[in-house]
Design a protein around this motif. Sequence first.
Motif, mmCIF file in Angstrom:
data_model
loop_
_atom_site.group_PDB
_atom_site.id
_atom_site.type_symbol
_atom_site.label_atom_id
_atom_site.label_comp_id
_atom_site.label_asym_id
_atom_site.label_seq_id
_atom_site.Cartn_x
_atom_site.Cartn_y
_atom_site.Cartn_z
ATOM 1 N N UNK A 93 26.271 62.669 32.977
ATOM 2 C CA UNK A 93 27.402 61.967 32.241
ATOM 3 C C UNK A 93 27.992 62.819 31.270
ATOM 4 N N UNK A 94 29.254 62.943 30.946
ATOM 5 C CA UNK A 94 30.030 63.428 29.820
ATOM 6 C C UNK A 94 30.570 62.490 28.976
ATOM 7 N N UNK A 95 30.173 62.339 27.558
ATOM 8 C CA UNK A 95 30.492 61.594 26.527
ATOM 9 C C UNK A 95 31.891 61.920 26.191
ATOM 10 N N UNK A 96 32.584 60.717 25.970
ATOM 11 C CA UNK A 96 33.957 60.477 25.328
ATOM 12 C C UNK A 96 34.230 60.578 23.957
ATOM 13 N N UNK A 97 35.067 61.271 23.353
ATOM 14 C CA UNK A 97 35.071 61.398 21.842
ATOM 15 C C UNK A 97 36.305 60.637 21.469
ATOM 16 N N UNK A 108 30.155 61.270 16.870
ATOM 17 C CA UNK A 108 29.913 60.877 18.420
ATOM 18 C C UNK A 108 29.398 61.845 19.038
ATOM 19 N N UNK A 109 29.767 63.127 18.782
ATOM 20 C CA UNK A 109 28.982 64.224 19.455
ATOM 21 C C UNK A 109 27.477 64.255 19.065
ATOM 22 N N UNK A 119 24.984 64.833 28.953
ATOM 23 C CA UNK A 119 25.141 66.384 29.482
ATOM 24 C C UNK A 119 26.091 67.197 28.735
ATOM 25 N N UNK A 120 27.171 66.541 28.406
ATOM 26 C CA UNK A 120 28.065 67.375 27.642
ATOM 27 C C UNK A 120 29.374 66.253 27.026
ATOM 28 N N UNK A 149 27.864 73.549 24.019
ATOM 29 C CA UNK A 149 28.211 72.398 24.600
ATOM 30 C C UNK A 149 28.958 72.509 26.065
ATOM 31 N N UNK A 150 28.799 71.814 26.805
ATOM 32 C CA UNK A 150 29.562 71.814 28.178
ATOM 33 C C UNK A 150 30.685 70.708 27.693
#
Length: 320
Positions: A93-97, A108-109, A119-120, A149-150
């Motif tokens: 999963x990629x987190x949203x900012x 949030x990072x 994962x990024x 980071x990815x």
Amino acid sequence: MSLVVDIHHHVIPDFYWEASNIDGDAAGGITPPRWSLDGAIAFLDEAGIDAAVASISTPGVHFGDDAGARKLAREVNEYLAGIKRDRPDRFGAFAVLPLPDVEGALDQIAYALDVLELDGVSVFTNAGGSYLGDDRFDPIFAELQRRGAVVFVHPNASPDPIAHTLGLPDSLLDYPADTSRAIAKLHYSNTFARTPDVRYLFVHAGGTIPFLASRFAIVDEMNVIPGAEERGTFAETLPRLHWDTASAFSDPVLHMLRSVAGLENVAFGTDYPYPHDAISIAGLRQVESTAELDDDERRGVLGGSAARLLPRLAREKSTA
């Protein structure tokens, strides 16, 4: 058997659907079917995809209110972390900012990467009309560089109202153009040069970039944009960027990507659930069978490139 990874795979939990599709006005002009986790796993099984890297799509989480965006980003990222925790064999999963809120994005990072162990991060080409590479976002990219980071970069609707007067879906023309604007801004603002350890992944084969790379070369040779000594040429930058094949899996696109950037950093993606399932599966079958790729390139596009970006995915398959 080779690993197959869908690196461009969207989730639309009910709470996010309600927050983002105001009055039924679906982002991009294409309304997807109502989403469910069971349906997503059934799609992966039908297609023969081992794992998917989940993210949310346009329009992100910021709808004009910083506090609301921070709350929604945290809720989305906790949901994504739950999917990854419950099914680590099938999902990353990629987190949203919550951009353009810089302070909220920095918070949030830290939360998404350190606590949730996603994962990024995913970001959009522009946030409130400010493009990636704008100096207001320098603290974000400095932090992403510190972490190596990815960064998954997805298009957003153009902030130019003229772009929306054609009566066409944003996803037809605007999304590829907005991705290209963001890449140009990131390069000529020297953001790429200042973030050599960030692993950028641009969707849809980088929009129009494969076609426009020669124009970048002309501008670089003419040396009309300040800062060239720091950033180098776009041709030198291209090989360190990553690309996916979502809606960009045809032979001509693969051929152009090879010629301008190489295929080492090209990863398979579907854009699920926005295209019909049959279209996404046909895209996978095209990559699996096309004569445009040799066997090593095919293995790389289908899963090898994704596994280099996110090694956990390969480890999960080996222990499954």
